[in-house]
Design a protein around this motif. Structure first.
Motif, PDB file in Angstrom:
ATOM      1  N   GLN A 181       0.824  -1.215   0.000  1.00 16.28           N
ATOM      2  CA  GLN A 181       0.000   0.000   0.000  1.00 16.28           C
ATOM      3  C   GLN A 181       0.860   1.269   0.000  1.00 16.28           C
ATOM      4  N   GLY A 182       2.173   1.092  -0.020  1.00 15.15           N
ATOM      5  CA  GLY A 182       3.076   2.238  -0.045  1.00 15.15           C
ATOM      6  C   GLY A 182       3.424   2.781   1.324  1.00 15.15           C
ATOM      7  N   ILE A 183       3.145   2.020   2.368  1.00 15.21           N
ATOM      8  CA  ILE A 183       3.443   2.454   3.731  1.00 15.21           C
ATOM      9  C   ILE A 183       4.809   1.918   4.141  1.00 15.21           C
ATOM     10  N   ASP A 184       5.579   2.743   4.819  1.00 14.04           N
ATOM     11  CA  ASP A 184       6.887   2.338   5.336  1.00 14.04           C
ATOM     12  C   ASP A 184       6.637   1.473   6.568  1.00 14.04           C
ATOM     13  N   ALA A 185       6.630   0.157   6.368  1.00 13.63           N
ATOM     14  CA  ALA A 185       6.335  -0.782   7.449  1.00 13.63           C
ATOM     15  C   ALA A 185       7.427  -1.832   7.544  1.00 13.63           C
ATOM     16  N   VAL A 186       7.688  -2.277   8.779  1.00 10.62           N
ATOM     17  CA  VAL A 186       8.662  -3.337   9.024  1.00 10.62           C
ATOM     18  C   VAL A 186       8.078  -4.336  10.010  1.00 10.62           C
ATOM     19  N   ASN A 187       8.463  -5.591   9.834  1.00  8.71           N
ATOM     20  CA  ASN A 187       8.057  -6.657  10.733  1.00  8.71           C
ATOM     21  C   ASN A 187       9.045  -6.713  11.904  1.00  8.71           C
ATOM     22  N   VAL A 188       8.522  -6.761  13.129  1.00 13.19           N
ATOM     23  CA  VAL A 188       9.389  -6.875  14.295  1.00 13.19           C
ATOM     24  C   VAL A 188       9.768  -8.348  14.447  1.00 13.19           C
ATOM     25  N   ASP A 189      11.027  -8.637  14.195  1.00 10.20           N
ATOM     26  CA  ASP A 189      11.534 -10.000  14.175  1.00 10.20           C
ATOM     27  C   ASP A 189      11.385 -10.667  15.546  1.00 10.20           C
ATOM     28  N   GLY A 190      10.716 -11.821  15.570  1.00  9.38           N
ATOM     29  CA  GLY A 190      10.545 -12.560  16.814  1.00  9.38           C
ATOM     30  C   GLY A 190       9.354 -12.132  17.641  1.00  9.38           C
ATOM     31  N   GLY A 191       8.760 -10.995  17.308  1.00 14.98           N
ATOM     32  CA  GLY A 191       7.534 -10.551  17.942  1.00 14.98           C
ATOM     33  C   GLY A 191       7.612 -10.325  19.445  1.00 14.98           C
ATOM     34  N   MET A 192       6.449 -10.477  20.069  1.00 13.79           N
ATOM     35  CA  MET A 192       6.324 -10.231  21.501  1.00 13.79           C
ATOM     36  C   MET A 192       7.132 -11.212  22.335  1.00 13.79           C
ATOM     37  N   GLN A 193       7.368 -12.409  21.809  1.00 11.92           N
ATOM     38  CA  GLN A 193       8.196 -13.363  22.555  1.00 11.92           C
ATOM     39  C   GLN A 193       9.601 -12.805  22.754  1.00 11.92           C
ATOM     40  N   VAL A 194      10.178 -12.266  21.704  1.00 14.49           N
ATOM     41  CA  VAL A 194      11.522 -11.689  21.804  1.00 14.49           C
ATOM     42  C   VAL A 194      11.478 -10.391  22.605  1.00 14.49           C
ATOM     43  N   TRP A 195      10.415  -9.612  22.425  1.00 11.73           N
ATOM     44  CA  TRP A 195      10.247  -8.364  23.189  1.00 11.73           C
ATOM     45  C   TRP A 195      10.332  -8.658  24.688  1.00 11.73           C
ATOM     46  N   ALA A 196       9.528  -9.623  25.140  1.00 19.27           N
ATOM     47  CA  ALA A 196       9.497  -9.964  26.565  1.00 19.27           C
ATOM     48  C   ALA A 196      10.824 -10.577  27.019  1.00 19.27           C
ATOM     49  N   ALA A 197      11.398 -11.443  26.195  1.00 16.86           N
ATOM     50  CA  ALA A 197      12.671 -12.089  26.548  1.00 16.86           C
ATOM     51  C   ALA A 197      13.797 -11.070  26.677  1.00 16.86           C
ATOM     52  N   ALA A 198      13.686  -9.961  25.951  1.00 21.28           N
ATOM     53  CA  ALA A 198      14.701  -8.903  26.011  1.00 21.28           C
ATOM     54  C   ALA A 198      14.510  -8.003  27.227  1.00 21.28           C
ATOM     55  N   GLY A 199      13.465  -8.291  28.016  1.00 21.60           N
ATOM     56  CA  GLY A 199      13.222  -7.493  29.208  1.00 21.60           C
ATOM     57  C   GLY A 199      12.489  -6.196  28.959  1.00 21.60           C
ATOM     58  N   ARG A 200      11.929  -6.046  27.756  1.00 22.33           N
ATOM     59  CA  ARG A 200      11.165  -4.837  27.452  1.00 22.33           C
ATOM     60  C   ARG A 200       9.822  -4.919  28.175  1.00 22.33           C
ATOM     61  N   PRO A 201       9.237  -3.801  28.588  1.00 23.66           N
ATOM     62  CA  PRO A 201       8.013  -3.838  29.394  1.00 23.66           C
ATOM     63  C   PRO A 201       6.790  -4.360  28.627  1.00 23.66           C
ATOM     64  N   VAL A 202       6.017  -5.178  29.332  1.00 23.18           N
ATOM     65  CA  VAL A 202       4.762  -5.728  28.826  1.00 23.18           C
ATOM     66  C   VAL A 202       3.708  -5.422  29.884  1.00 23.18           C
ATOM     67  N   VAL A 203       2.581  -4.829  29.469  1.00 25.77           N
ATOM     68  CA  VAL A 203       1.511  -4.477  30.402  1.00 25.77           C
ATOM     69  C   VAL A 203       0.207  -5.141  29.990  1.00 25.77           C
ATOM     70  N   ASN A 204      -0.691  -5.311  30.976  1.00 23.56           N
ATOM     71  CA  ASN A 204      -2.009  -5.843  30.663  1.00 23.56           C
ATOM     72  C   ASN A 204      -2.989  -4.692  30.471  1.00 23.56           C
ATOM     73  N   GLU A 205      -4.263  -5.013  30.354  1.00 22.64           N
ATOM     74  CA  GLU A 205      -5.292  -3.997  30.116  1.00 22.64           C
ATOM     75  C   GLU A 205      -5.362  -2.950  31.224  1.00 22.64           C
ATOM     76  N   LYS A 206      -4.956  -3.309  32.441  1.00 17.29           N
ATOM     77  CA  LYS A 206      -5.013  -2.388  33.578  1.00 17.29           C
ATOM     78  C   LYS A 206      -3.724  -1.586  33.737  1.00 17.29           C
ATOM     79  N   GLY A 207      -2.784  -1.803  32.831  1.00 15.92           N
ATOM     80  CA  GLY A 207      -1.507  -1.108  32.931  1.00 15.92           C
ATOM     81  C   GLY A 207      -0.541  -1.755  33.905  1.00 15.92           C
ATOM     82  N   GLU A 208      -0.915  -2.929  34.409  1.00 18.18           N
ATOM     83  CA  GLU A 208      -0.061  -3.675  35.321  1.00 18.18           C
ATOM     84  C   GLU A 208       0.856  -4.580  34.519  1.00 18.18           C
ATOM     85  N   PRO A 209       1.905  -5.135  35.141  1.00 17.76           N
ATOM     86  CA  PRO A 209       2.766  -6.052  34.399  1.00 17.76           C
ATOM     87  C   PRO A 209       1.965  -7.201  33.781  1.00 17.76           C
ATOM     88  N   GLY A 210       2.224  -7.456  32.512  1.00 19.87           N
ATOM     89  CA  GLY A 210       1.512  -8.499  31.782  1.00 19.87           C
ATOM     90  C   GLY A 210       2.470  -9.595  31.333  1.00 19.87           C
TER      91      GLY A 210
END
Length: 109
Positions: A77-106
């Motif tokens: 569609q002509g949008i500058d988009a990139v896929n985040v390699d490994g997704g949320m699994q890698v995000w969490a494994a890297a220690g990046r913050p994950v929150v639930n719907e209440k803003g608490e640790p997820g």
């Protein structure tokens, strides 16, 4: 396929989460836009309204498969988009913050 590593993302980068509602509710990146892949075509307008006009869209799912599909669609569609390699699994494994719907640790399911 254009990809980005979790370690390349900075605070303030635009993130599109295409996981389903139960996954999102368990844990997501604060500030991400949530449009499940199952609703993506119908809700595409929400992305075009929210995405920065001159910025990149970082697309994420659990492990990278669904986000790869959406990334390819956005690039077509002509949008500058990139896929985040490994997704949320890698995000969490890297220690990046994950929150639930209440803003608490997820967690990633």
């Amino acid at each position: 396929m254009p990809t980005a590593q979790v370690t390349d993302l900075e605070d303030g980068d635009f993130l599109l989460d295409v996981r389903e509602d139960d996954e999102w509710q368990a844990g997501h990146v604060a500030g991400a836009l949530h449009i499940p892949i199952s609703e993506f075509v119908a809700r595409y307008g929400e992305l075009t309204e929210a995405a920065p006009q001159d910025g990149r869209v970082h697309v994420i799912c659990r492990s990278g498969g669904r986000s790869a599909q959406v990334t390819m669609y956005l690039v077509q569609q002509g949008i500058d988009a990139v896929n985040v390699d490994g997704g949320m699994q890698v995000w969490a494994a890297a220690g990046r913050p994950v929150v639930n719907e209440k803003g608490e640790p997820g967690h990633v399911i």
